[in-house]
Scaffold this motif. Structure first.
Motif, PDB file in Angstrom:
ATOM      1  N   GLU A  87     -23.263  10.984 -11.592  1.00 17.08           N
ATOM      2  CA  GLU A  87     -22.554  11.648 -10.497  1.00 17.08           C
ATOM      3  C   GLU A  87     -23.531  12.131  -9.437  1.00 17.08           C
ATOM      4  N   MET A  88     -23.225  11.842  -8.204  1.00 16.46           N
ATOM      5  CA  MET A  88     -24.009  12.221  -7.024  1.00 16.46           C
ATOM      6  C   MET A  88     -25.367  11.518  -6.946  1.00 16.46           C
ATOM      7  N   ALA A  89     -25.606  10.506  -7.761  1.00 18.21           N
ATOM      8  CA  ALA A  89     -26.888   9.786  -7.727  1.00 18.21           C
ATOM      9  C   ALA A  89     -26.989   8.868  -6.513  1.00 18.21           C
ATOM     10  N   PHE A  90     -25.855   8.347  -6.033  1.00 15.96           N
ATOM     11  CA  PHE A  90     -25.840   7.468  -4.861  1.00 15.96           C
ATOM     12  C   PHE A  90     -24.873   8.089  -3.864  1.00 15.96           C
ATOM     13  N   ARG A  91     -25.439   8.790  -2.879  1.00 10.52           N
ATOM     14  CA  ARG A  91     -24.556   9.530  -1.966  1.00 10.52           C
ATOM     15  C   ARG A  91     -25.103   9.539  -0.539  1.00 10.52           C
ATOM     16  N   ASP A  92     -24.162   9.580   0.397  1.00  6.87           N
ATOM     17  CA  ASP A  92     -24.463   9.754   1.823  1.00  6.87           C
ATOM     18  C   ASP A  92     -25.464   8.732   2.357  1.00  6.87           C
ATOM     19  N   ASN A  93     -25.364   7.504   1.873  1.00  8.98           N
ATOM     20  CA  ASN A  93     -26.210   6.424   2.369  1.00  8.98           C
ATOM     21  C   ASN A  93     -25.447   5.617   3.415  1.00  8.98           C
ATOM     22  N   VAL A  94     -26.188   4.945   4.298  1.00  7.82           N
ATOM     23  CA  VAL A  94     -25.599   4.197   5.411  1.00  7.82           C
ATOM     24  C   VAL A  94     -26.214   2.808   5.453  1.00  7.82           C
ATOM     25  N   ALA A  95     -25.390   1.808   5.787  1.00  7.90           N
ATOM     26  CA  ALA A  95     -25.881   0.451   6.032  1.00  7.90           C
ATOM     27  C   ALA A  95     -25.181  -0.077   7.283  1.00  7.90           C
ATOM     28  N   HIS A  96     -25.972  -0.477   8.263  1.00  7.40           N
ATOM     29  CA  HIS A  96     -25.358  -1.029   9.472  1.00  7.40           C
ATOM     30  C   HIS A  96     -26.193  -2.153  10.060  1.00  7.40           C
ATOM     31  N   SER A  97     -25.486  -3.046  10.742  1.00  7.92           N
ATOM     32  CA  SER A  97     -26.100  -4.150  11.478  1.00  7.92           C
ATOM     33  C   SER A  97     -26.925  -5.084  10.600  1.00  7.92           C
ATOM     34  N   ASN A  98     -26.517  -5.245   9.331  1.00  6.62           N
ATOM     35  CA  ASN A  98     -27.180  -6.188   8.435  1.00  6.62           C
ATOM     36  C   ASN A  98     -26.521  -7.559   8.575  1.00  6.62           C
ATOM     37  N   LYS A  99     -27.288  -8.624   8.410  1.00  8.80           N
ATOM     38  CA  LYS A  99     -26.774  -9.974   8.624  1.00  8.80           C
ATOM     39  C   LYS A  99     -25.734 -10.383   7.588  1.00  8.80           C
ATOM     40  N   GLU A 100     -25.790  -9.791   6.406  1.00  6.00           N
ATOM     41  CA  GLU A 100     -24.817 -10.119   5.368  1.00  6.00           C
ATOM     42  C   GLU A 100     -24.099  -8.848   4.915  1.00  6.00           C
ATOM     43  N   THR A 145     -24.239  -4.671  -2.190  1.00  7.32           N
ATOM     44  CA  THR A 145     -23.810  -5.669  -3.174  1.00  7.32           C
ATOM     45  C   THR A 145     -24.243  -5.217  -4.553  1.00  7.32           C
ATOM     46  N   THR A 146     -23.347  -5.313  -5.525  1.00  9.09           N
ATOM     47  CA  THR A 146     -23.752  -5.132  -6.920  1.00  9.09           C
ATOM     48  C   THR A 146     -23.862  -6.526  -7.521  1.00  9.09           C
ATOM     49  N   TYR A 147     -24.873  -6.712  -8.368  1.00  3.62           N
ATOM     50  CA  TYR A 147     -25.086  -8.018  -8.958  1.00  3.62           C
ATOM     51  C   TYR A 147     -25.266  -7.892 -10.450  1.00  3.62           C
ATOM     52  N   ARG A 148     -25.099  -8.980 -11.075  1.00  2.00           N
ATOM     53  CA  ARG A 148     -25.030  -9.179 -12.511  1.00  2.00           C
ATOM     54  C   ARG A 148     -23.598  -8.913 -12.932  1.00  2.00           C
ATOM     55  N   LEU A 172     -18.768  -3.817   1.218  1.00  2.00           N
ATOM     56  CA  LEU A 172     -19.099  -3.706  -0.206  1.00  2.00           C
ATOM     57  C   LEU A 172     -18.725  -4.994  -0.905  1.00  2.00           C
ATOM     58  N   LYS A 173     -19.608  -5.486  -1.737  1.00  2.00           N
ATOM     59  CA  LYS A 173     -19.313  -6.683  -2.525  1.00  2.00           C
ATOM     60  C   LYS A 173     -19.666  -6.392  -3.970  1.00  2.00           C
ATOM     61  N   PHE A 174     -18.628  -6.287  -4.805  1.00  2.00           N
ATOM     62  CA  PHE A 174     -18.835  -5.981  -6.221  1.00  2.00           C
ATOM     63  C   PHE A 174     -18.614  -7.244  -7.037  1.00  2.00           C
ATOM     64  N   HIS A 175     -19.601  -7.654  -7.822  1.00  2.00           N
ATOM     65  CA  HIS A 175     -19.444  -8.753  -8.759  1.00  2.00           C
ATOM     66  C   HIS A 175     -18.870  -8.174 -10.040  1.00  2.00           C
TER      67      HIS A 175
END
Length: 124
Positions: free
Chosen positions: A76-89, A93-96, A120-123
């Protein structure tokens, strides 16, 4: 990844580029069907990621590749308030396929905008 209990706080990564020469890692040209680069390449969810920005990558903003499919817990709260913008893809993404930690994890306050493909892309 064996990394545990690290803090990645308030970092800015901009204009991440793909490798054009192999270094033997999974992100090298020719290693995978699709050559990938990520501003934040996460191999262990057992760290803290907060307030980071991934902007303008040639590929991914955040790539969560969990080789340990069961005990690699996103606390809980380990991945928070992060931003991603203007990326080509993708922004994130979560993988595996089959990553099923013992307890569900929550991604808090993630913002994704102006990415060419998915936010968001969840496998599964």
């Amino acid at each position: 990844g064996s990394e545990r209990n690290n803090k990645f706080l308030n970092n800015l990564v901009s204009r991440t580029r793909k490798l054009y020469k192999s270094n033997g890692q999974s992100d090298s040209p020719g290693f995978m069907e699709k050559h990938i680069a990520a501003s934040f390449w996460v191999r262990s969810a057992m760290n803290e990621w907060a307030g980071n920005v991934a902007a303008g990558s040639e590929s991914q903003g955040y790539w969560l590749e969990m080789s340990d499919k069961k005990s690699n817990q996103l606390f809980e709260m380990a991945f928070r308030d992060n931003v991603a913008h203007s990326n080509k893809e993708q922004a994130l993404t979560t993988y595996r396929p089959g990553w099923t930690p013992e307890e569900g994890g929550i991604i808090h306050g993630f913002k994704a905008y102006k990415n060419n493909f998915d936010g968001l892309k969840f496998h599964a």
